[in-house]
Enzyme design. Sequence first.
Site, PDB file in Angstrom:
ATOM      1  N   ILE A  17       0.865  -1.194  -0.289  1.00 33.42           N
ATOM      2  CA  ILE A  17       0.149  -0.030   0.063  1.00 33.42           C
ATOM      3  C   ILE A  17       0.655   1.417   0.087  1.00 33.42           C
ATOM      4  O   ILE A  17       0.425   2.410  -0.429  1.00 33.42           O
ATOM      5  CB  ILE A  17      -0.954  -0.064   1.053  1.00 33.42           C
ATOM      6  CG1 ILE A  17      -2.148   0.902   0.913  1.00 33.42           C
ATOM      7  CG2 ILE A  17      -0.486   0.307   2.452  1.00 33.42           C
ATOM      8  CD1 ILE A  17      -3.426   0.846   2.034  1.00 33.42           C
ATOM      9  N   ASN A  30      -2.959   2.240  15.811  1.00 29.19           N
ATOM     10  CA  ASN A  30      -3.274   1.721  17.314  1.00 29.19           C
ATOM     11  C   ASN A  30      -3.684   3.251  17.824  1.00 29.19           C
ATOM     12  O   ASN A  30      -3.565   4.382  17.330  1.00 29.19           O
ATOM     13  CB  ASN A  30      -2.020   1.164  18.114  1.00 29.19           C
ATOM     14  CG  ASN A  30      -1.025   2.253  18.007  1.00 29.19           C
ATOM     15  OD1 ASN A  30      -1.003   3.464  18.438  1.00 29.19           O
ATOM     16  ND2 ASN A  30       0.124   1.644  17.551  1.00 29.19           N
ATOM     17  N   ASP A  40       1.382  -0.311   9.502  1.00 32.08           N
ATOM     18  CA  ASP A  40       1.649   0.904  10.210  1.00 32.08           C
ATOM     19  C   ASP A  40       3.172   1.336   9.963  1.00 32.08           C
ATOM     20  O   ASP A  40       3.718   2.634   9.748  1.00 32.08           O
ATOM     21  CB  ASP A  40       1.178   0.922  11.600  1.00 32.08           C
ATOM     22  CG  ASP A  40       1.628   2.340  12.218  1.00 32.08           C
ATOM     23  OD1 ASP A  40       0.824   3.317  11.980  1.00 32.08           O
ATOM     24  OD2 ASP A  40       2.202   2.443  13.493  1.00 32.08           O
ATOM     25  N   SER A 127      -6.997  -4.690  10.925  1.00 32.32           N
ATOM     26  CA  SER A 127      -7.253  -5.742  11.901  1.00 32.32           C
ATOM     27  C   SER A 127      -6.688  -7.027  11.772  1.00 32.32           C
ATOM     28  O   SER A 127      -6.894  -7.834  12.508  1.00 32.32           O
ATOM     29  CB  SER A 127      -8.821  -5.562  12.514  1.00 32.32           C
ATOM     30  OG  SER A 127      -9.094  -4.577  13.376  1.00 32.32           O
ATOM     31  N   THR A 128      -6.663  -7.588  10.544  1.00 37.01           N
ATOM     32  CA  THR A 128      -6.431  -9.046  10.124  1.00 37.01           C
ATOM     33  C   THR A 128      -4.859  -9.476  10.534  1.00 37.01           C
ATOM     34  O   THR A 128      -4.586 -10.663  10.036  1.00 37.01           O
ATOM     35  CB  THR A 128      -6.982  -9.423   8.928  1.00 37.01           C
ATOM     36  OG1 THR A 128      -6.214  -8.793   7.882  1.00 37.01           O
ATOM     37  CG2 THR A 128      -8.340  -8.870   8.444  1.00 37.01           C
ATOM     38  N   GLY A 129      -3.885  -8.601  10.690  1.00 38.79           N
ATOM     39  CA  GLY A 129      -2.669  -8.685  11.177  1.00 38.79           C
ATOM     40  C   GLY A 129      -2.591  -9.090  12.722  1.00 38.79           C
ATOM     41  O   GLY A 129      -3.005  -9.894  13.246  1.00 38.79           O
TER      42      GLY A 129
HETATM   43  P1  ADP Z   1      -3.634  -4.631  12.346  1.00 40.81           P
HETATM   44  O1  ADP Z   1      -2.915  -4.326  13.860  1.00 40.81           O
HETATM   45  O2  ADP Z   1      -4.899  -3.746  12.347  1.00 40.81           O
HETATM   46  O3  ADP Z   1      -4.043  -6.133  12.486  1.00 40.81           O
HETATM   47  P2  ADP Z   1      -1.496  -5.147  10.600  1.00 40.81           P
HETATM   48  O4  ADP Z   1      -0.509  -4.137  10.149  1.00 40.81           O
HETATM   49  O5  ADP Z   1      -0.751  -6.163  11.802  1.00 40.81           O
HETATM   50  O6  ADP Z   1      -2.734  -4.407  11.222  1.00 40.81           O
HETATM   51  O7  ADP Z   1      -2.030  -5.974   9.495  1.00 40.81           O
HETATM   52  C1  ADP Z   1      -3.157  -5.561   8.846  1.00 40.81           C
HETATM   53  C2  ADP Z   1      -2.937  -6.146   7.351  1.00 40.81           C
HETATM   54  O8  ADP Z   1      -1.818  -5.156   6.638  1.00 40.81           O
HETATM   55  C3  ADP Z   1      -2.380  -7.354   7.172  1.00 40.81           C
HETATM   56  O9  ADP Z   1      -3.222  -8.170   6.172  1.00 40.81           O
HETATM   57  C4  ADP Z   1      -1.009  -7.227   6.936  1.00 40.81           C
HETATM   58  O10 ADP Z   1      -0.431  -8.260   5.797  1.00 40.81           O
HETATM   59  C5  ADP Z   1      -1.105  -6.066   6.056  1.00 40.81           C
HETATM   60  N1  ADP Z   1       0.156  -5.412   5.607  1.00 40.81           N
HETATM   61  C6  ADP Z   1       1.498  -5.331   6.199  1.00 40.81           C
HETATM   62  N2  ADP Z   1       2.123  -4.446   5.676  1.00 40.81           N
HETATM   63  C7  ADP Z   1       1.454  -3.896   4.307  1.00 40.81           C
HETATM   64  C8  ADP Z   1       1.805  -3.197   3.195  1.00 40.81           C
HETATM   65  N3  ADP Z   1       3.070  -2.724   3.205  1.00 40.81           N
HETATM   66  N4  ADP Z   1       0.933  -3.125   2.413  1.00 40.81           N
HETATM   67  C9  ADP Z   1      -0.391  -3.488   2.419  1.00 40.81           C
HETATM   68  N5  ADP Z   1      -0.407  -4.278   3.441  1.00 40.81           N
HETATM   69  C10 ADP Z   1       0.213  -4.422   4.494  1.00 40.81           C
END
Ligand code: ADP
Length: 183
Positions: A17, A30, A40, A127-129
């Site tokens: 992204i 957060n 993030d 939220s899915t990470g």
């Molecule tokens: P949360 O704490 O809301 O779960 P995370 O960042 O841990 O957030 O994960 C949310 C989603 O973002 C997951 O599917 C993760 O694989 C994805 N993600 C991590 N890095 C990137 C990126 N650079 N671009 C797009 N999605 C990402």
Amino acid sequence: MKRQIRETTLELIQGDITKSEVDAIVNAANSELIGGGGVDGAIRRAGGDEIERACAEIRRREGGCPTGQAVITPGGNLHAKYVIHTVGPVWKGGNSGEAELLASCYQKSLRLAVDNDIQSISFPSISTGIYGYPTEKAAVVALTAVKGFMFQDNTVPTTIRFVLFDEVTHTCYLDALRTVFGK
Ligand code: ADP
């Protein structure tokens, strides 16, 4: 995969992204608005200090951002002019209002987009990470929330893109698209 709904194109792609060439990208933040891991960390690294300075200012002024709400900052060094930081719920089994809070993240982010004249916006899978929301469930909530917003508001961004980091997440969203929008 692309769908045209009224004047808006909804796109689901696999990718990073931070590379998204849109007016605004959405961050899964957060509630303290303090740099974390996952998407993030990637957004903050790519966007640089301007994002942290703006988050620090919001922390001082408002104490952070509650779960289900969203705030906006500049995009710093990103291609995107803005970052919309929204705080997804931590998954606690599904009976703690997680779905409503997750839907609210998408609705509040789109509301901020409309209010700031943002024409194109990219979302990650909020939220899915680290927060542990099951991806198949989150995908249905996300697309249902976006669909609701598209039909309730005439001034939605013309491009709404989901940029999904890995193939499993991308596939979950493609399946959810069929469930939510029909074949
Ligand atoms: P949360 O704490 O809301 O779960 P995370 O960042 O841990 O957030 O994960 C949310 C989603 O973002 C997951 O599917 C993760 O694989 C994805 N993600 C991590 N890095 C990137 C990126 N650079 N671009 C797009 N999605 C990402």
